[in-house]
Design an enzyme around this catalytic site. Sequence first.
Site, PDB file in Angstrom:
ATOM      1  N   HIS A 125     -15.312 -28.137   8.753  1.00 43.46           N
ATOM      2  CA  HIS A 125     -15.036 -29.372   9.690  1.00 43.46           C
ATOM      3  C   HIS A 125     -14.238 -30.419   9.020  1.00 43.46           C
ATOM      4  O   HIS A 125     -14.164 -31.688   9.342  1.00 43.46           O
ATOM      5  CB  HIS A 125     -16.351 -29.916  10.271  1.00 43.46           C
ATOM      6  CG  HIS A 125     -16.984 -29.181  11.447  1.00 43.46           C
ATOM      7  ND1 HIS A 125     -18.059 -29.160  11.969  1.00 43.46           N
ATOM      8  CD2 HIS A 125     -16.445 -28.063  12.062  1.00 43.46           C
ATOM      9  CE1 HIS A 125     -18.448 -28.477  12.823  1.00 43.46           C
ATOM     10  NE2 HIS A 125     -17.596 -27.904  13.088  1.00 43.46           N
ATOM     11  N   CYS A 136       3.816 -37.380   9.868  1.00 44.20           N
ATOM     12  CA  CYS A 136       4.691 -36.422   9.108  1.00 44.20           C
ATOM     13  C   CYS A 136       3.514 -35.360   8.676  1.00 44.20           C
ATOM     14  O   CYS A 136       3.951 -34.213   8.052  1.00 44.20           O
ATOM     15  CB  CYS A 136       5.112 -37.143   7.860  1.00 44.20           C
ATOM     16  SG  CYS A 136       3.937 -37.618   6.844  1.00 44.20           S
TER      17      CYS A 136
END
Length: 259
Positions: A125, A136
């Site tokens: 996770h 970006c």
Amino acid sequence: MSAETLDHAIRRAADALRSARRVAVLTGAGVSAESGVPTFRASDGLWEGHRIEDVASPDGFRRDPKLVWHFYNGRRANVASVQPNPGHSALAALESRFASNFTLVTQNVDGLHQAAGNRNVLEVHGSLRRTRCTECGAVRDRGLEALAEMPTCALCAGLLRPDIVWFGEMLPARIWEEAVAAVEACDVFLVVGTSAVVQPAAGLIHLARHRADWIGEGEGATVVEVNLTPTVASHAAHIGLYGPSGQTLPRVVDLLRND
Ligand code: APR
């Protein structure tokens, strides 16, 4: 669980580990509870009146990034102030015993397994320590330093988000494949401190159990659940250790040490 039943379950878990060649572990928030890290579903599944899903989902972040960062900055500050507990240390001792035949799959993002000494950790996770730019995509390890209320990317000034897998998002593919391979190859699968309600991580428990049923007694994995209480996945466990993992796991490891 009565003391006698727990003693018996601890002995059975140690016996299974004694004859195991490969061990895999799945951990959840409960393993860090005794360190002082709150679990997600212990009380009402709410954080300051918000559903956990609302502060841990792409939609929630789009709606209110400041609120989501408030939640994560709080979690980062909490984790910066805590230490691994004896449950983490017991899992580190197991890795020392099984070396490269030990894999720890964790849903936790707190880094406490690594702090306790585990090396072969698969964070399915993500991690509280990393940020990811929503523009970006640059990923950076920020440790647990305090971040701005709404941190921005040093490269492109885009809004950063925690590098955490939120509800509705895919797990990192390579890490997940490694987790599945480790569970398929193990002889003992320890499931520690998870409510086992979040997929696909909880599916690993059924994968281990069905493989055990399919391959046959003594050949598939022995599934050991370690939790305060039984869970929705308890029917898939061969052995249940019901008590705080910071107390039960060290007892299992002590029995192994006394071989
Ligand atoms: N020892 C063992 N188990 C414990 C302890 C303890 N000291 N304290 C609590 N537990 C157990 C609870 O009984 C519960 O079953 O830990 C479990 C914690 O469950 P959750 O709060 O649901 O945490 P987790 O299973 O890790 O959640 C899975 O959900 O919110 C998302 O992405 C988040 O990784 C998280 C995922």
